[in-house]
Design a protein around this motif. Structure first.
Motif: not given
Length: 429
Positions: A254-259
């Motif tokens: 999720p962190e990658l998607r958010e970034n």
């Protein structure tokens, strides 16, 4: 509506205005003549010679013809008349009063000797000397003041004629009116012509400055439009790549998607702001960009086509490439192409039949561009070239933090040299 009090004050105001006009003792030197240095003071020399001639002639006329034998008084009157003409080159209104005073003294002394047929109250030499004073005055003072000086001078002679009554002489009041009016009209015309010429020169300078400023602004607008297209393209690519990247990884965190979503959103926001600020420039493009808003911008990949077009137009063009070709920033590619394009256009316009050499030198710091042409093989046709293309080249080089130099070559040709620093990194092709 004017009241009686206002009407009564009109003569007073008119008198004060007249005194202000004719009582100005300020310095107002005769401007030097344009042209070569030794000619600049030529009018002053002529006026001094004129004053000396009529001063000596006036003294001789007073003593020999009018038998004016008041000791040194005739010489003093002639010296005052000479001084009035010379003074008129620097302070025309004081010179007017000095000339009238010398005329009055000479007229009073000459009247004592009743000589039939001689001119009076204006002696011919004094009249011509005073005419020079009026001419010099009308060259620098407004027509209103020059007209007042003529009326004063003619009225002064008429007053002397009226006060002295009849005696044996030839009146010169009418002659003085004709001569004084004539020289004043000539002086006022020359003054008006000089002022019109000065205003024309000022207007030409302002027009040239405005034309240069407008050309710089147009070139900057053109650069901004082109950079808008370049930056918009890359921002769009960033947005698309950020959108596609999560699909290239299995189960992205999720962190990658958010970034990546943040990167995409920032790119879209930047693209929106860019189009909002610079997009209006495209609609104001006078060169037809609005008709083809999505036309690809030229790069050095299209340089060969540009050189072929120049050869087809009659230029002999050679191309030399040095160094290892590198990927350049889009702005560098575009500016290099435009500089070569403008240099070829100038060679075609100003050096018909010349041989042109285009050199591109790749290096780690940036790109060096050099365009040289030999002397023209035949005279160039007259054209309205103003050097504004060179302004555009300099604007492009300066925008990138680069340098551009232009000048003639020893063989009579012309050279354009530019260095455009690369800001895209060291990516190899």
């Amino acid at each position: 509506m004017k009241t009686p009090l206002d009407a009564a004050s009109l003569p007073g105001r008119a008198w004060r205005a007249l005194c202000a006009d004719l009582g100005d003792t300020g310095r107002d030197p005769l401007p030097p003549m344009g042209g070569r240095r030794w000619l600049r003071r030529f009018p002053h020399v002529l006026v001094v010679i004129y004053a000396l001639y009529f001063g000596l002639t006036h003294a001789r006329l007073l003593t020999s013809v009018y038998s004016f034998s008041g000791g040194a008084l005739p010489e003093a009157v002639a010296a005052a008349q000479f001084a009035a003409v010379v003074l008129a080159m620097f302070r025309p209104l004081p010179a007017l009063w000095l000339s009238l005073g010398a005329t009055a003294a000479g007229a009073v002394g000459a009247k004592t000797y009743q000589l039939p047929g001689e001119s009076w109250p204006w002696l011919i030499t004094g009249l011509l000397a005073h005419a020079m004073v009026l001419l010099l005055l009308s060259l620098r003072r407004p027509v209103r003041v020059a007209g007042q000086a003529v009326v004063l001078s003619v009225g002064f002679g008429a007053l002397l004629e009226w006060l002295t009554g009849d005696h044996l002489h030839t009146p010169t009041v009418l002659l003085s009116a004709i001569v004084f009016t004539g020289v004043t009209v000539v002086g006022a015309s020359l003054r008006a012509r000089r002022e019109a010429k000065s205003q024309l020169v000022e207007q030409e300078v302002l027009t040239a400055e405005e034309r240069t400023r407008r050309t710089v602004l147009e070139e900057r607008s053109r650069i901004a439009r082109e950079l808008h297209d370049v930056v918009a393209h890359h921002m769009s690519v960033i947005s698309i790549q950020a959108q596609v990247a999560p699909h290239l990884v299995a189960d992205p965190p999720p962190e990658l998607r958010e970034n990546l979503d943040g990167i995409r959103q920032n790119a879209l926001d930047a693209l929106t702001e860019l189009r909002r600020v610079l997009g209006v420039l495209r609609s104001e493009d006078p060169t037809g960009a609005e008709a083809a808003p999505h036309a690809p911008l030229p790069t050095l990949d299209r340089l060969d086509s540009l050189l072929d077009n120049a050869r087809a137009a009659g230029l002999t063009v050679t191309h030399e490439l040095s160094g290892e070709r590198r990927a350049l920033a889009p702005g560098v590619e575009l500016s290099a192409y435009r500089i070569v394009q403008e240099a070829l256009s100038n060679a075609l316009r100003h050096a018909p039949g010349a041989q042109v050499r285009v050199e591109l030198g790749y290096a780690a710091p940036g790109l060096r561009v050099r365009i040289t042409n030999t002397a023209p093989a035949k005279p160039a046709p007259a054209g309205p070239g103003t050097g504004h293309g060179l302004l555009g080249m300099r604007e492009r080089a300066a925008m990138l933090g680069g340098e551009l130099a232009t000048g003639t070559t020893p063989d009579g040709g012309y050279e354009v040299t530019a260095f455009l620093p690369n800001t895209s990194g060291e990516k190899q092709t």
